[in-house]
Scaffold this motif. Structure first.
Motif, PDB file in Angstrom:
ATOM      1  N   GLU A   1     -13.283  12.613  13.506  1.00 21.79           N
ATOM      2  CA  GLU A   1     -12.945  12.519  14.905  1.00 21.79           C
ATOM      3  C   GLU A   1     -12.485  10.952  15.242  1.00 21.79           C
ATOM      4  O   GLU A   1     -11.556  10.693  16.022  1.00 21.79           O
ATOM      5  N   VAL A   2     -12.937   9.923  14.530  1.00 15.60           N
ATOM      6  CA  VAL A   2     -12.481   8.569  14.707  1.00 15.60           C
ATOM      7  C   VAL A   2     -10.896   8.348  14.403  1.00 15.60           C
ATOM      8  O   VAL A   2     -10.089   8.035  15.123  1.00 15.60           O
ATOM      9  N   LEU A   3     -10.611   8.955  13.257  1.00 15.78           N
ATOM     10  CA  LEU A   3      -9.081   9.029  12.427  1.00 15.78           C
ATOM     11  C   LEU A   3      -8.415   9.805  13.776  1.00 15.78           C
ATOM     12  O   LEU A   3      -7.193   9.283  14.080  1.00 15.78           O
ATOM     13  N   PHE A   4      -8.896  10.810  14.517  1.00  9.64           N
ATOM     14  CA  PHE A   4      -7.964  11.575  15.301  1.00  9.64           C
ATOM     15  C   PHE A   4      -7.788  10.508  16.625  1.00  9.64           C
ATOM     16  O   PHE A   4      -6.746  10.631  17.091  1.00  9.64           O
ATOM     17  N   LEU A   5      -8.942   9.886  16.917  1.00 13.47           N
ATOM     18  CA  LEU A   5      -8.781   9.217  18.181  1.00 13.47           C
ATOM     19  C   LEU A   5      -7.717   8.012  18.009  1.00 13.47           C
ATOM     20  O   LEU A   5      -6.992   7.264  18.828  1.00 13.47           O
ATOM     21  N   ILE A   6      -7.675   7.510  16.752  1.00 15.89           N
ATOM     22  CA  ILE A   6      -6.622   6.569  16.380  1.00 15.89           C
ATOM     23  C   ILE A   6      -5.260   6.891  16.218  1.00 15.89           C
ATOM     24  O   ILE A   6      -4.201   6.399  16.629  1.00 15.89           O
TER      25      ILE A   6
ATOM     26  N   GLY B   1       2.306   2.765  10.096  1.00 17.78           N
ATOM     27  CA  GLY B   1       3.082   1.619  10.130  1.00 17.78           C
ATOM     28  C   GLY B   1       4.370   1.659  10.846  1.00 17.78           C
ATOM     29  O   GLY B   1       4.587   0.528  11.235  1.00 17.78           O
ATOM     30  N   LEU B   2       4.645   2.686  11.206  1.00 16.72           N
ATOM     31  CA  LEU B   2       5.873   2.642  12.196  1.00 16.72           C
ATOM     32  C   LEU B   2       5.591   1.990  13.766  1.00 16.72           C
ATOM     33  O   LEU B   2       6.277   1.505  14.420  1.00 16.72           O
ATOM     34  N   HIS B   3       4.280   2.098  13.965  1.00 14.96           N
ATOM     35  CA  HIS B   3       3.612   1.716  15.234  1.00 14.96           C
ATOM     36  C   HIS B   3       3.845   0.120  15.220  1.00 14.96           C
ATOM     37  O   HIS B   3       4.033  -0.508  16.454  1.00 14.96           O
ATOM     38  N   GLY B   4       3.950  -0.657  14.271  1.00 13.42           N
ATOM     39  CA  GLY B   4       4.119  -1.898  14.004  1.00 13.42           C
ATOM     40  C   GLY B   4       2.776  -2.848  14.085  1.00 13.42           C
ATOM     41  O   GLY B   4       2.984  -3.929  14.596  1.00 13.42           O
ATOM     42  N   ASN B   5       1.733  -2.302  14.175  1.00 16.70           N
ATOM     43  CA  ASN B   5       0.361  -2.954  14.339  1.00 16.70           C
ATOM     44  C   ASN B   5      -0.430  -3.064  12.928  1.00 16.70           C
ATOM     45  O   ASN B   5      -0.871  -1.847  12.465  1.00 16.70           O
ATOM     46  N   PRO B   6      -0.326  -3.856  12.304  1.00 15.52           N
ATOM     47  CA  PRO B   6      -0.721  -3.976  10.848  1.00 15.52           C
ATOM     48  C   PRO B   6      -2.227  -3.721  10.634  1.00 15.52           C
ATOM     49  O   PRO B   6      -3.024  -3.137   9.757  1.00 15.52           O
TER      50      PRO B   6
ATOM     51  N   ARG C   1      -4.368  -0.989   8.623  1.00 20.12           N
ATOM     52  CA  ARG C   1      -5.479  -1.305   7.798  1.00 20.12           C
ATOM     53  C   ARG C   1      -6.801  -0.528   8.189  1.00 20.12           C
ATOM     54  O   ARG C   1      -7.398  -0.178   7.267  1.00 20.12           O
ATOM     55  N   VAL C   2      -7.236  -0.297   9.418  1.00 15.75           N
ATOM     56  CA  VAL C   2      -8.561   0.142   9.792  1.00 15.75           C
ATOM     57  C   VAL C   2      -8.385   1.595   9.522  1.00 15.75           C
ATOM     58  O   VAL C   2      -9.353   2.316   8.747  1.00 15.75           O
ATOM     59  N   ALA C   3      -7.063   2.320   9.868  1.00 17.78           N
ATOM     60  CA  ALA C   3      -7.047   3.517   9.452  1.00 17.78           C
ATOM     61  C   ALA C   3      -7.119   3.971   8.144  1.00 17.78           C
ATOM     62  O   ALA C   3      -7.796   4.895   7.575  1.00 17.78           O
ATOM     63  N   ASP C   4      -6.629   3.009   7.296  1.00 16.68           N
ATOM     64  CA  ASP C   4      -6.615   3.239   5.734  1.00 16.68           C
ATOM     65  C   ASP C   4      -7.887   3.192   5.137  1.00 16.68           C
ATOM     66  O   ASP C   4      -8.342   4.069   4.640  1.00 16.68           O
ATOM     67  N   ALA C   5      -8.848   2.171   5.845  1.00 19.20           N
ATOM     68  CA  ALA C   5     -10.184   2.175   5.411  1.00 19.20           C
ATOM     69  C   ALA C   5     -10.834   3.562   5.665  1.00 19.20           C
ATOM     70  O   ALA C   5     -11.767   3.965   4.984  1.00 19.20           O
ATOM     71  N   LEU C   6     -10.725   4.013   6.680  1.00 18.72           N
ATOM     72  CA  LEU C   6     -11.301   5.135   7.313  1.00 18.72           C
ATOM     73  C   LEU C   6     -10.808   6.293   6.566  1.00 18.72           C
ATOM     74  O   LEU C   6     -11.925   7.337   6.142  1.00 18.72           O
ATOM     75  N   HIS C   7      -9.592   6.391   5.997  1.00 19.90           N
ATOM     76  CA  HIS C   7      -9.409   7.520   5.198  1.00 19.90           C
ATOM     77  C   HIS C   7      -9.825   7.279   3.772  1.00 19.90           C
ATOM     78  O   HIS C   7     -10.401   8.593   3.257  1.00 19.90           O
TER      79      HIS C   7
END
Length: 281
Positions: free
Chosen positions: A162-167, A218-223, A227-233
């Motif tokens: 759910e957190v990943l979906f919201l991101i 990464g296409l969003h341009g917000n590193p 990084r947060v999404a990668d840690a959640l994955h």
């Protein structure tokens, strides 16, 4: 007849002032002059003391002895202090691979010395890597014993999904509305996940899946977001599907997500992403 007072020598404080050298201009270190004077007196690098040997002056940065003292491999080139960090990074990746593959079993406690012996390193980089994994939520510290691999429950997986979906949904929706064209490297990344799903390479698939999502976000341009999404994955684990058939379907959804972005089909994008991440309801 009064006699004139005898002339006095300079006050001790005056002598101290006389001995203070003038301030150097920016860029001057005085090393070249000291070396030149020392060489003229017989090769010394500092001014000689009366009645004693020449006092060694400061070493020039290009001197081999200076390089050794400063930890340089050879004159003029500072040694890059990456050896320790590199070992820790390699151990961290090895531990992540072992977690993805199930080699490190959930619920089991592993000590840093035992893992260090397995990977041929000391316990220190293992401990540092495990502390990083503990911060990511993959393991927990067991005092005086080591680290326990955490087992993800169904509720844990659902919460992370759910957190990943919201991101991810707002980012992909924005890309669908603003991106003129998809970068060419995304399609090969999607195909790679399908190939690895067919071969049953769980560890390789987990890495390829994260690479796809990282490149897309990464296409969003917000590193920071990436990084947060990668840690959640990493915490959620991959593949999320439980069977080989559903695993292959999960991999195929990467291409479907790209198709929906290209068509700016936000309804399909939301539906596919929800199923892809395993969001309940």
């Amino acid at each position: 007849m009064e006699r004139e007072p005898a002339p006095r020598g300079p006050h001790p404080a005056d002598r101290a002032e006389e001995r203070v050298p003038p301030p150097r201009r920016p860029g001057e270190d005085g090393i070249g002059d000291a070396r030149g004077r020392g060489a003229a007196r017989g090769g010394g690098t500092g001014a000689p003391r009366p009645g004693g040997p020449a006092r060694p002056g400061p070493a020039h940065p290009a001197d081999p002895a200076h390089g050794a003292a400063r930890g340089q491999d050879h004159p003029g080139h500072a040694r890059t202090p990456l050896r320790r960090t590199s070992v820790r990074g390699q151990v961290l990746e090895a531990l992540r691979t072992a977690l993805d593959s199930g080699e490190l079993e959930p619920g089991r406690v592993y000590s840093a010395p035992a893992l260090g012996e397995r990977y041929g390193v000391s316990a220190t980089p293992v401990r540092e890597a495990m502390q990083r994994l503990a911060a990511e939520g993959a393991v927990e510290t067991v005092p005086n014993r080591g680290f326990r691999v955490l087992a993800r429950t169904a509720d844990d997986a659902a919460a992370l999904a759910e957190v990943l979906f919201l991101i991810e949904l707002p980012v992909l929706t924005r890309l669908a509305a603003t991106l003129p064209a998809l970068p060419p490297e995304l399609r090969p990344l999607a195909r790679r996940t399908e190939e690895l799903a067919r071969t049953g390479d769980r560890t390789g698939y987990a890495e390829a899946d994260r690479a796809f999502h990282t490149a897309l976000l990464g296409l969003h341009g917000n590193p920071q977001l990436t990084r947060v999404a990668d840690a959640l994955h990493r915490r959620a684990g991959s593949p999320r599907a439980g069977t080989a058939r559903s695993w292959a379907e999960e991999a195929a959804q990467h291409a479907t997500l790209l198709d929906a972005i290209e068509r700016a089909d936000t309804a399909t994008l939301a539906t596919v992403l929800r199923g892809h991440l395993g969001v309940r309801g």
